[in-house]
Enzyme design. Sequence first.
Site, short mmCIF file in Angstrom:
data_model
loop_
_atom_site.label_atom_id
_atom_site.label_comp_id
_atom_site.label_asym_id
_atom_site.label_seq_id
_atom_site.Cartn_x
_atom_site.Cartn_y
_atom_site.Cartn_z
N ARG A 277 0.81 -1.21 0.00
CA ARG A 277 0.00 0.00 0.00
C ARG A 277 0.85 1.27 0.00
O ARG A 277 0.49 2.25 -0.65
CB ARG A 277 -0.89 -0.02 1.25
CG ARG A 277 -1.91 1.08 1.28
CD ARG A 277 -2.64 1.12 2.64
NE ARG A 277 -2.95 -0.16 3.18
CZ ARG A 277 -4.15 -0.76 3.12
NH1 ARG A 277 -5.15 -0.14 2.54
NH2 ARG A 277 -4.33 -1.93 3.66
N ARG A 313 -13.37 -1.46 -1.21
CA ARG A 313 -12.88 -1.09 0.12
C ARG A 313 -13.89 -0.32 0.97
O ARG A 313 -14.02 -0.61 2.17
CB ARG A 313 -11.58 -0.28 0.02
CG ARG A 313 -10.43 -1.02 -0.69
CD ARG A 313 -9.09 -0.35 -0.51
NE ARG A 313 -8.61 -0.51 0.84
CZ ARG A 313 -8.66 0.41 1.76
NH1 ARG A 313 -9.13 1.61 1.48
NH2 ARG A 313 -8.22 0.17 2.97
N CYS A 356 -26.60 -4.06 -7.58
CA CYS A 356 -27.85 -4.32 -6.86
C CYS A 356 -27.62 -4.71 -5.41
O CYS A 356 -27.94 -5.83 -5.00
CB CYS A 356 -28.63 -5.40 -7.58
SG CYS A 356 -28.88 -4.97 -9.29
N1 LLP Z 1 2.95 -9.03 3.60
C1 LLP Z 1 1.94 -9.85 3.91
C2 LLP Z 1 2.24 -11.17 4.44
C3 LLP Z 1 0.60 -9.43 3.74
O1 LLP Z 1 -0.38 -10.24 4.07
C4 LLP Z 1 0.34 -8.14 3.24
C5 LLP Z 1 -1.04 -7.68 3.05
C6 LLP Z 1 1.44 -7.32 2.89
C7 LLP Z 1 2.72 -7.81 3.09
C8 LLP Z 1 1.27 -5.96 2.31
O2 LLP Z 1 0.60 -5.09 3.15
P1 LLP Z 1 0.53 -3.53 2.75
O3 LLP Z 1 1.93 -2.98 2.82
O4 LLP Z 1 -0.01 -3.44 1.39
O5 LLP Z 1 -0.35 -2.90 3.75
N2 LLP Z 1 -7.38 -5.53 1.19
C9 LLP Z 1 -7.01 -4.80 2.39
C10 LLP Z 1 -5.58 -5.03 2.79
C11 LLP Z 1 -5.23 -6.49 2.94
C12 LLP Z 1 -3.79 -6.70 3.27
C13 LLP Z 1 -3.41 -8.11 3.05
N3 LLP Z 1 -2.04 -8.39 3.29
C14 LLP Z 1 -7.31 -3.32 2.18
O6 LLP Z 1 -7.82 -2.96 1.12
O7 LLP Z 1 -7.08 -2.51 3.08
#
Ligand code: LLP
Length: 427
Positions: A277, A313, A356
Amino acid sequence: MDFFNYRNNELYCEDIPAARIAAEVGTPVYVYSKATFLRHYHQVADAFAPLGATICYSIKCCGNVNILKMLAREGCGFDVTSAGELFRALRAGGDPKKIIFAGVGKNDDEIAAGINAGIAAFNCESEAEIENIDRIAGALGKTVVGALRVNPDVDPKTHAKTTTGKKESKFGVDIDRAERVFERYRSLAHFRLAGVHTHIGSPVLEVQPYVEAAQKVIDLIDRLTARGHKIEWFDVGGGFGVNYTSLTQAKPVSEHAKLLVPLLKNKPYKIAFEPGRYIAGNAGIMLTRVQYRKTGGSKHFVIVDAGMNDLIRPTLYEAYHHIWPAKIRDIDTPGSRTKDAPPADAEVVDIVGPVCETGDYFALDRRLPPTQRGDLLAVFTAGAYGFAMASNYNNRPRPPEVLVGGSTYTVIRKRETLEDLVRPEEA
Ligand code: LLP
């Protein structure tokens, strides 16, 4: 900081008006800024350079192969979580030696694909998985290396659905059990357990949960080393938060580094991070057009042409995305990405999609300058977990993805067609 700015009351992505892309490519559309991707990647790489850390971009957040190519060229590694993501990482020219394979339920084919690709490591989440990887590696006549994912049992203070490092989570193993796991698998024939992995959640806005988790893992590694285990790396995971509601909501990664670097410096093991992210979130927006206006009781609805299938989201996590017209008037605040600076004549509206379901919304009771049919709206901070979580629900073709670089843009994924929707069914 990103490269989505208002100039002369018009939203630009780098040097291209958002309205031009919308007119030429149609809406809804995801628009990414190359300069923002690179800036954020380099912020992370620079922040942790004193550790010589490997940065493995988490493909799950935004995995377009053209974006991966751009990051691979900068030397970025990849965190993959499925055969599909591994395929993308390799297709993009990712260095297998900088690919780590995470996930609580890797199947046999995925494990074999990782081994055959010669990836750097598997992040393992259970005893059963370790035994399975050892077995598959043996059958392939290979020896592989892995890390144990541990739950440091810290609260990342984020949404329940994206909290991952607590004792009760399905991920990894309890940090208290970790030593026993390392003992038990000290001498497997085809698998060497040589690293420790954590990922506490996402998005994490505070530094303290990382510090707490890192300290627990450092102590664990010390105990493991004392027992004669050779630990070669510590993967701190991802999760660094980004600015959704204001430009000061999240800390720059340099703030995380201020506390984490001294803690992790000069260790006899390597360090890795898996940000997703932080790199992609504010490098992308979704453009959508107002279709209709209507009222329902006391509610005013702005119905747009994107739906929950395009960006899930808001309804899945009650996530806040700043939404603002791409063309503003002199009295409007230019894309301030803040909840509290609406124009004087703002309306309070629900911004909803055509799907929907009552849950098909992008914002509820949101103050927005007056809009009408045809107006273009930008949904900000949509680069991460935006297109990546899009689906064909309601048989809506998924939107295209556009990558802007300076004053040119490329459609890096075409809009799906109606034919695309039925093709796999017409064998
Ligand atoms: N490493 C692992 C093991 C993870 O499970 C994740 C994210 C990351 C790294 C990366 O995290 P980031 O830096 O992107 O925060 N769909 C949700 C977020 C789910 C995160 C899943 N794992 C949302 O839209 O907020």
